[in-house]
Design a protein around this motif. Sequence first.
Motif, mmCIF file in Angstrom:
data_model
loop_
_atom_site.group_PDB
_atom_site.id
_atom_site.type_symbol
_atom_site.label_atom_id
_atom_site.label_comp_id
_atom_site.label_asym_id
_atom_site.label_seq_id
_atom_site.Cartn_x
_atom_site.Cartn_y
_atom_site.Cartn_z
ATOM 1 N N ARG A 350 0.900 -1.232 0.070
ATOM 2 C CA ARG A 350 -0.073 -0.172 -0.033
ATOM 3 C C ARG A 350 0.877 1.362 -0.118
ATOM 4 N NH1 ARG A 350 -3.309 1.433 4.713
ATOM 5 N NH2 ARG A 350 -2.565 -0.558 5.639
ATOM 6 N N ALA A 351 1.877 1.122 0.943
ATOM 7 C CA ALA A 351 2.860 2.353 0.925
ATOM 8 C C ALA A 351 3.523 2.645 -0.489
ATOM 9 C CB ALA A 351 3.881 2.152 2.005
ATOM 10 N N ILE A 352 3.902 1.591 -1.030
ATOM 11 C CA ILE A 352 4.256 1.655 -2.440
ATOM 12 C C ILE A 352 3.530 2.424 -3.503
ATOM 13 C CG2 ILE A 352 5.492 0.351 -4.384
ATOM 14 C CD1 ILE A 352 6.835 -1.228 -2.422
ATOM 15 N N THR A 353 2.222 1.734 -3.354
ATOM 16 C CA THR A 353 1.250 2.478 -4.278
ATOM 17 C C THR A 353 0.940 3.834 -4.019
ATOM 18 O OG1 THR A 353 0.187 0.248 -4.109
ATOM 19 C CG2 THR A 353 -1.116 1.995 -5.144
ATOM 20 N N ILE A 354 0.959 4.212 -2.979
ATOM 21 C CA ILE A 354 0.662 5.682 -2.608
ATOM 22 C C ILE A 354 1.897 6.564 -2.933
ATOM 23 C CG2 ILE A 354 0.011 7.499 -0.699
ATOM 24 C CD1 ILE A 354 -1.085 5.137 0.869
ATOM 25 N N ALA A 355 3.007 5.872 -2.727
ATOM 26 C CA ALA A 355 4.212 6.774 -2.884
ATOM 27 C C ALA A 355 4.363 6.613 -4.502
ATOM 28 C CB ALA A 355 5.365 6.117 -2.297
ATOM 29 N N ALA B 337 -4.970 -2.944 -7.756
ATOM 30 C CA ALA B 337 -4.064 -4.154 -7.365
ATOM 31 C C ALA B 337 -3.873 -4.013 -5.770
ATOM 32 C CB ALA B 337 -2.695 -3.981 -8.099
ATOM 33 N N GLU B 338 -3.631 -2.491 -5.364
ATOM 34 C CA GLU B 338 -3.470 -2.381 -4.036
ATOM 35 C C GLU B 338 -4.726 -3.106 -2.953
ATOM 36 O OE1 GLU B 338 -3.629 -1.422 -0.004
ATOM 37 O OE2 GLU B 338 -4.872 -0.087 -1.585
ATOM 38 N N ALA B 339 -5.418 -2.765 -3.613
ATOM 39 C CA ALA B 339 -6.891 -2.990 -2.679
ATOM 40 C C ALA B 339 -7.164 -4.842 -2.958
ATOM 41 C CB ALA B 339 -8.325 -2.447 -3.326
ATOM 42 N N VAL B 340 -6.866 -5.302 -4.216
ATOM 43 C CA VAL B 340 -6.785 -6.503 -4.173
ATOM 44 C C VAL B 340 -6.164 -7.235 -3.124
ATOM 45 C CG1 VAL B 340 -6.587 -8.546 -5.901
ATOM 46 C CG2 VAL B 340 -7.646 -6.626 -6.540
ATOM 47 N N PHE B 341 -4.787 -6.681 -3.207
ATOM 48 C CA PHE B 341 -4.011 -7.320 -2.192
ATOM 49 C C PHE B 341 -4.197 -7.175 -0.811
ATOM 50 C CE2 PHE B 341 -0.171 -7.910 -0.054
ATOM 51 C CZ PHE B 341 0.881 -8.584 -0.710
ATOM 52 N N ARG B 342 -4.996 -6.026 -0.447
ATOM 53 C CA ARG B 342 -5.425 -5.743 0.765
ATOM 54 C C ARG B 342 -6.486 -6.743 1.139
ATOM 55 N NH1 ARG B 342 -8.029 -1.008 2.479
ATOM 56 N NH2 ARG B 342 -7.531 -0.238 0.509
ATOM 57 N N ALA B 343 -7.506 -6.831 0.167
ATOM 58 C CA ALA B 343 -8.736 -7.913 0.381
ATOM 59 C C ALA B 343 -8.127 -9.307 0.787
ATOM 60 C CB ALA B 343 -9.651 -7.659 -0.814
ATOM 61 N N ILE B 344 -7.208 -9.645 -0.214
ATOM 62 C CA ILE B 344 -6.532 -10.937 -0.068
ATOM 63 C C ILE B 344 -6.044 -11.245 1.318
ATOM 64 C CG2 ILE B 344 -5.057 -12.882 -0.910
ATOM 65 C CD1 ILE B 344 -5.684 -11.560 -3.791
ATOM 66 N N THR B 345 -5.171 -10.160 1.680
ATOM 67 C CA THR B 345 -4.672 -10.231 3.021
ATOM 68 C C THR B 345 -5.566 -10.522 4.430
ATOM 69 O OG1 THR B 345 -3.015 -8.873 2.335
ATOM 70 C CG2 THR B 345 -3.186 -9.022 4.514
#
Lengths: 687, 674
Positions: A350-355, B337-345
């Motif tokens: 997430r941090a990488i995405t935001i950055a 992709a970030e949200a997918v990753f988070r949802a999977i986590t």
Amino acid sequence: MAERVNRDRAQDDLPVYLARPGTADQVPRQKYGGLFCSVEGAFESKTIDFDALSVGQRGSRTPRTARRGTGAGQEQARSPASDSQASSPGAESPVARGRRGTDSPQAEMRPGGGDEVLQTLEDEKSDRLLIKGGRIVNDDQSFHADIYMEDGVIKQIGDNLIVPGGVKTIEAQGKMVIPGGIDIHTHFQMPYRGTTTVDDFAQGSKAALAGGTTMIVDHVIPEPGSSLMEAYDQWRQWADEKACCDYSFHVDITHWNDSVKQELDHLIKEKGVNSFQVYMAYKDYYQMSNSELYEIFTFLAERGGIAQVHAENGEIIAEEQARMLQMGITGPEGHVLSRPEELEAEAVFRAITIASQTNCPLYVTRVMSKSAADIISQARKKGNVVFGEPITASLGTDGTHYWSKNWAKAASFVTSPPLSPDPTTPDYLNTMLSSGDLSVTGSAHCTFSVAQKAIGKDDFTQIPEGVNGVEERMALIWDKAVTTGKMDENMFVAVTSTNAAKILNLYPRKGRIAVSSDADLVIWDTDAICTITAKTHNSAAEYNVFEGMELRGAPQVVICQGKIVLEDGNLHVTSGVGRFIPCSPFPDFAYKRVKARKQLAVLRAVPRGMYDGPVSEFSMSRGGTPSASARTSPTKQPVRNLHQSGFSLTGNPAPCGPPTPDDVPIRPAGRRIVVPPGGRSNITSLS
Amino acid sequence: MSDCRRQWNREDELPVYLAGPIATGPNQRKSFGMFSSVEGAFESKTIDFDNYAVGRKGSRTPRSGSRERLLDAGGAVGKTSSQARQGSLSDPPGEQDDARAGVEVRLSPGVDSADGQSEKLLIRGGRVVNDDQSLYADVYIEDGLIKQVGENLVVPGGVKVIEANGRMVIPGGIDVNTCLMKSYLGNRPVDDFFQGTKAALAGGTTMIIDHVTPQPGDSLLMAFEHWQEAADKKACCDYSLHVDIPQWDETVKYELELLVQEKGINSFQVYMAYKDVYQMSDSQLYEAFTFLKQLGAVVLVHAENGDLIAQEQRKILGMGITGPEGHPLSRPEELEAEAVFRAITLGNRVNCPVYITKVMSKSAADTITQARRKGSVVFGEPITASLATDGSHYWSKNWAKAAAYVTSPPLSPDPTTPDHLNTLLACGDLQVVGSAHCAYSLSQKAIGKDDFTLIPEGTNGVEERMGFVWDKAVAMGKMDENQFVAVTSTNAAKIFNLYPRKGRIAVGSDADVVIWDPDSTKTISAKNQQSASEYNIFEGLECRGGSALVLSQGRVVYEEGKLQAQQGAGRFIPCKPFPDYAYQRVKFRNQVKQGVTRGMYDGPVHDVAPMAKYITPSPSARTSPTFNQPPPIRNLHQSNFSLSGAQIDDYIPRRSGHRIVAPPGGRSNITSLG
């Protein structure tokens, strides 16, 4: 699933934690048979010595474990005098020192021509030093040359240097001379709930110097809601009083509002801080929301700061902690169970995405797990500007110890993110470090006494978090990465010193042996072997997480600010000599790419005619995304879209002028309009 | 980075949007000559304003000639297929024999029923394709159920016989994602349950699962009943429902329980996007996942990072970009992709199956793939739009066209995305195909004409779904016919616990059967679609493969371009909780963690100032043996296990804040174990 099989072994019953299908996670512990016995066994002699609980009384205890290979004089360095005052350079005569030096084929020091008495005086006053016959190792190359330093600065490098008389000379005898290490992550003298970590700046920087680290970068942690500047001044005061080596600061951003912005601006422009840590964990305390992170990153990207991030998903951790406590797990193993490494990986992602959205260089502090390191590595391969910092503990040990039956031992490993229970993690991280996927190493040295750790004896969430590592950092990386053949000596210099200097914009003043660089040098003995134990380490902590580990490679001579501070195992540090090294913003190492991308990141709208077809009626009462211009339609806008003005594809934009509001009849809601009032729209018939 | 060279290509000036270094990203557009290929491919896509009146479809004059369309432009229902010839149900046998082997329906002697209502049907000479195997067999259908499958079936007289002539007989498609009643600012999509299911049937889909979308604050139960009522009246095919959870609180829990246990709902969607409206925080998601897992429901996740989207939207609007191109610019695929990753986590932590709706980008699909490799129970659903087209159209100069593509997550501007998603679908990394059919009219889309954030989100696709999966995956040699059946029908039935009633041709299954013609070719156009929307995002694309004949509930509803859908015929199919396909693994993973059994630590404890916020609430936090007042009751755990015993100086209070050098009872029992 194998976990269910071996439940009922007498005492060794292992917590069967959440069964994962991938065996790579926590499960492989069992392969070591005997449920941790290998680990337990390896640490037979690690009984906590309660005499050691008092820092001041250290000398009184008798060492139980014999140390091999440590310099004979080291015991002397741990004499009560040097321990408590941390400044006893004159305690020994240089003659005695010189004699000891000749015992072994180690670096030897001799006065250069002048008589010894004079030299004795100069030993303290003058900063003139010549290192002869060493092999200089920088991050880019190694070469044989002599080094002449004066006034804490390297003045000459080369063969057959012409130096003034009476210069103290150190014979390096072909040993490596490397830039002093930079520990980019420490927490010395950190206040924690009314108490402070046991290593203050004197004790901590002493330990750093003993390990070959000549500069530390400490984290300033303001309480949420309090002023960043005040905290910074407080830390400056503490460090100026006590630090034995040069230092710099990161400032942690623990809350976010406009006044913080001003303070950040001030810190960057006036105070020499260029890196700021934000937290994605510690819900309701330090944790920042995604929106805040976005704003902070945007702000830092404008000002040329480095965004450091403590990457763990605090919300899920809070849920997991509550669940663990509810299940009755209150010991330190709950710490690692409630902070599984996926949460670290998730937050890193997430941090990488935001950055990447904000085009801000990102620095992930404390990379503790394989999956987090993998995410960083993948992001770097995609071109993101992200740096990963594994710490001594994650490179040297693993999280199996959380299941130790010895509460004190288990608690001493508590840090966040936790050490991964996967025993292959250290190896993996060392590989990533060697390949350049991880950039720098810190220690996250933050030591608490057992009594302090015991605050959380009934509740793992209360255990103060932190492990030691500032002293062991260099040797551990040498042992785990260089002697195993993963890393060459140049890379060793890069990850222990040069890269950190580059990120902080201190390069080439620090992190390199070059003319006019600071005279922070280490003569590295690649063959020395020492065993780490809390009994001989320089930290005030009673427990060392690397207890019993045998490490090859050690500093033989450490020169800080042009002065010899470690030699033949004798530590001569002076409290308070450390200078604050200001870091300037926009370090090239991180910002060159960012700047180039900024120029490209120009978004432009598509020039279109105005849509003037029918529009359905709608009610904004609910569900609409809040937006300023929501209700203004072009029929009411006096100003045309600027992008549109000089560029019309339609050629003859006859109906282009928006109809006057009067022309628009009031349509019943929900009715489809067959023929729009202004005739066919110009825009929808373009193609 | 090739973006630096700003490229001006005639009038097709492309916005060089955020320059990432990633070469596989939007930059690839460049190789296509700044959209020219795409723009060119759609030359004839002028919006026909006559189309505005849905009811008057037949009256318009076609402007762009598509090849076969003129042949039967007079057909009552505008659907054409290249092979459309004469076939009406009552054709006497034999008349078609000169034609290429097609599907042919004839009645056994003695039957007079000619209205398609016949309850007894025999499909003869077809190749029955299920997800596991294909075999030549006849299928006998009675009362809406498949009664016999095999060769040389003994069937009663008077059976209507359909000659499949060796074509594929496949289970009817299941479209797992439609939004036929999702109102936006008071506007309903133009395709309601009637229009939408008609389109579904025409495309070979015999069951849809629609999303019930209550507004925040509305009762889920009421919304569900509202949807069910509307669907019962209008739907032409069987349907089931997902319920979206707009917010998380206690009343929702109660309603969820009711919906699962009594109403036949087993799937619920949560949102990680739409900040301040539907979006849930991670903590809420964790709770929702935990709760839904206990109920045995499947968690559908709309995965996009809403916080960041809100920020990006503000930024983009601030830059003066108000057109539809702002939509993908403010929702870059990284956020998906970030949200997918988070949802999977989250799913992993809670040990709950996660179903990602609308997989639109390569990176999101890759994230799912990787998670599956690691053993996560996660399903990915690409939609028709993401499989067949890409997001380059957002930069179209035609506002209406650009707006038609607006959906969330947006179509990826990377033109290689559809190919990649089809590949993943073929290899099983993505499991089911939905359509996310949510058709808004142009005037409804125009709500956002000055602000892209207000454009209603949704694309069409329910009708084109099966055809495009065939065209893009099977006809390209990526996928075999069995996998085709799996992704269009069987997997969906398994995930939502409808299998084998749906999703399989077997004795006892529902008679939702499609005879598939792999050779038919048609050109997609808004002019001859079933949907009521004026714009088809697949306009002009040629699609190989189509349904020749569709049976729903044992009735012929579509044949050779003729649709005979019956409004209100659709039944609600209840879904039971704990589908094996998703929950079997989860059940095995449900094991309890144990703590380490240790003696109590009774060493010195540092006294601390209590900290208000940081402390996780815990009852035993403040009790420590060194507190000033001797605790009246010793810790119960400790009571019968004390190595050190009562101490002589127990009564001496110890000062706080002081390190204890030698604990009063001598060495602590516990710290000297190791």
